[in-house]
Every structure is written in C-alpha cells, then in structure tokens.
Design an enzyme around this catalytic site. Structure first.
Site, PDB file in Angstrom:
ATOM      1  N   ASP A   1       2.014   2.036   3.608  1.00  0.00           N
ATOM      2  CA  ASP A   1       1.224   2.814   3.712  1.00  0.00           C
ATOM      3  C   ASP A   1       1.865   4.679   3.402  1.00  0.00           C
ATOM      4  O   ASP A   1       1.510   6.103   3.833  1.00  0.00           O
ATOM      5  CB  ASP A   1       0.222   3.404   4.775  1.00  0.00           C
TER       6      ASP A   1
ATOM      7  N   GLU B   1       0.897  -1.153   0.005  1.00  0.00           N
ATOM      8  CA  GLU B   1       0.054  -0.057   0.698  1.00  0.00           C
ATOM      9  C   GLU B   1       0.828   1.054   0.278  1.00  0.00           C
ATOM     10  O   GLU B   1       1.246   1.747   1.195  1.00  0.00           O
ATOM     11  CB  GLU B   1      -0.736  -0.072   1.356  1.00  0.00           C
TER      12      GLU B   1
END
Ligand code: GRE
Ligand code: ZN
Length: 330
Positions: A287, A8
């Site tokens: 992330d 991600e």
C-alpha cells in the site's frame, strides 16, 4: 524473502495528485507527494531493499471514481493509463500495471479495459469503489445491471479486478458524524469496500461469470473474520438466503476472491485469513506510499508461517494470477 511481488502500490499523476493530500498532515505532504509521483528513483530503491522484484502500479484514490463529469473521468483514466504504460515500458521486469477505469461510463470502461490489456499490456484493473454517474449524490455500485457487459468482457479477458477502497459520500457517512478520525483507512474504507464485495457476491455476478477474480486489499477488508456469520446467522430458522445468488457467500469468497496483506501487517489477521481463504488466495502487497514498504517487508519476511506459504503469498500466487511468468520466470 527475495523475489516478492507487490500489487497495491499507488502512483499519482498531475490530474489526480491532490486527491491524496487530504490523507496526511500538511507537514508530510511534500514527502507523500514525492513518494507517490516517483517511479524509478526511491521507489525502486525501497523495492530493492525490501526484496520486492515486481510492483504492479495503480492510480491513487479516489481519483477517476470521484470525477463527476463523466467525459473528464474517461479522459483522465485513459491519460493515466497511457502515462503509466510508458513508465512501465522503461523497466518492465520491475513494474507492471493495473488499469484505471471510468466506471461512470460502462461502455467506455469496457473498451478501455480491452485496450489496456491488449494494447498496453496491463495485468488487470484497479477501481476505487463506487462511481457517481448521473447524480453526484448517488453512488453506483458495481453489481448494477449496467455493468453486465463490462463483467462479461473482464471474464473474457481473464484478468483480475482489484476493488480498492474509497470513503462513502457525506450523506452515507453520518454514522461517522463527530468522528472524522474513523474515516479513511482507520475504518470507513474497509466497511465501504467489504459491503461492496458482499453486494457483488449476493447479486449473482459469480453465477454468471464463475471465473471472475476480485482482489481485495487490507487482508480482505475484515471479511475473513466476518464471512462465516454472514452465512450462518439465525441458522435455526432454517431459511434459505433471500439474495438472488445461488451459493453461500463464503463459497464465492473462496472461489472468486483473492486478498492482499496491504496496510494490514497483523499476524493474527493473516493466520485467520489463511484458515478461511487459504494461503493460495493471499497475496503480498504494501500500500505504498500510504504505508511503508520496509515495514511491510520486515513483518512479512519474519511472520511465523511456513516457507512454502511465504513463497506462495510473497510470489507464486501473484505470478500465476497476473500471468507474470513471461517476465519473471517461475
Ligand atoms: C490507500 O490507497 O489504501 C490509502 C489511500 C489514502 C490513505 C490511506 C490509504 O488512498 O491506505
Ligand atoms: Zn491502497
């Protein structure tokens, strides 16, 4: 741990860059802007320092999903995929990608995922929640019947679909009125995405396509902690579920979902997730650039799990799910 795979991990290109500006104070925007547009410089250095061998890149949020002009959304998705495919081609053993898709136009999204996988070599798709199609004030969720053909194509291509958060539209966010700090990654992202995932489960999508695999970030957007209650509330009434799907929601969660640890570097949350979904369905991620790669890696490398589980979550689950063996070996 060396040889980790992270999935991600966001980039932005000029058409979508400004979407990320609202998430940091102006003082930090120059740094975030640098981090999210850079691919081969500091990002790679961070990966090297953190023991990340491979990053799967995806477009920032909400980007394509928030473009209300469908033609433009289609164009931005295609150009972002072309752009990042060319960057990936410069260093394919370190970078691969998840395609952006304009779900506003289901037929076009179906064509684009096929092009992205077969011609450009993408390993799957990442979509930022609902789209606005004909009406900018109406969210269209992915359990809508208009997506039947899209899901059939995804099942045929046998690639995973990352359901990434976005904020609810203003008229659906009134519960946050007066509390803007609860929007975004603090709470609203997970709430929005968890309900979206439950909609997919309840709709019967996974009865039609039992092989489909959906990836959720942020330790499963709180679902590992909550899914038992979804199935077991008021059990004494002995009523079968009212939704169209055939099985318990926790069964779909177990068979059709993977979760990543992106942005949720909490050991208790990881241990709960390992008990609910199992270490075979948890994947390392950071992330970046909304969270720090070094923080993610330091936490993950030291968290109290077995080395076998660390190796599964850090590497081999992703290697198999995204079919990366051709690039990375075993
Ligand atoms: C994310 O991609 O998960 C994200 C954003 C914006 C702010 C925070 C965040 O897109 O975690
Ligand atoms: Zn993200």
């Amino acid at each position: 741990m060396h040889g980790k795979i992270a999935l991600e991990e966001h980039y932005a290109f000029p058409d979508t860059l400004e979407d990320s500006a609202v998430f940091v104070p102006p003082s930090h925007w120059p740094e975030l802007k640098h981090r999210i547009t850079d691919i081969h410089g500091d990002r790679l250095k961070e990966m090297d320092k953190a023991g990340i061998e491979m990053t799967l890149l995806s477009l920032n949020a909400p980007a394509v999903q928030a473009i209300v002009d469908t033609k433009r959304a289609v164009d931005v998705a295609r150009r972002s995929n072309d752009y990042i495919a060319a960057e990936i081609a410069k260093n394919p053993k370190r970078f691969q990608g998840l395609a952006a898709l304009a779900m506003q136009d289901p037929d076009e999204a179906t064509r684009e995922i096929e092009r992205a996988v077969k011609q450009l070599g993408f390993r799957g798709a990442l979509v930022n929640g609902f789209s606005q199609a004909e009406d900018p004030n109406t969210p269209v969720y992915l359990d809508d019947a208009r997506y039947d053909g899209f899901w059939a194509k995804l099942a045929e291509l046998d690639v995973p679909f990352y359901l990434h958060p976005r904020n609810p539209l203003p008229q659906d966010a009134r519960i946050y009125d007066g509390h803007p700090w609860l929007m975004g990654p603090t709470w609203a992202f997970s709430q929005e995405t968890a309900v979206h995932a439950l909609r997919l489960m309840c709709s019967g999508l996974f009865d039609r396509h039992p092989g489909l695999q959906i990836v959720l970030g942020h330790m499963g957007e709180n679902l590992p902690f909550a899914i038992w209650r979804c199935d077991n509330r008021n059990k004494w009434l002995n009523q079968p579920p009212k939704y169209p799907a055939k099985r318990l929601l926790s069964e779909y969660f177990q068979d059709n979902f993977y979760i990543t640890v992106s942005g949720n570097f909490s050991t208790p949350a990881l241990l709960c997730s390992m008990q609910v979904i199992g270490s075979g369905r948890i994947l390392f991620s950071t992330d970046w650039p909304f969270e720090a790669i070094d923080e993610a890696a330091h936490w993950f490398d030291a968290c109290p799990i077995s080395e076998a589980d660390r190796n599964r979550i850090g590497r081999t689950n992703s290697l198999e799910l995204f079919k990366l063996q051709d690039l990375l070996g075993k």
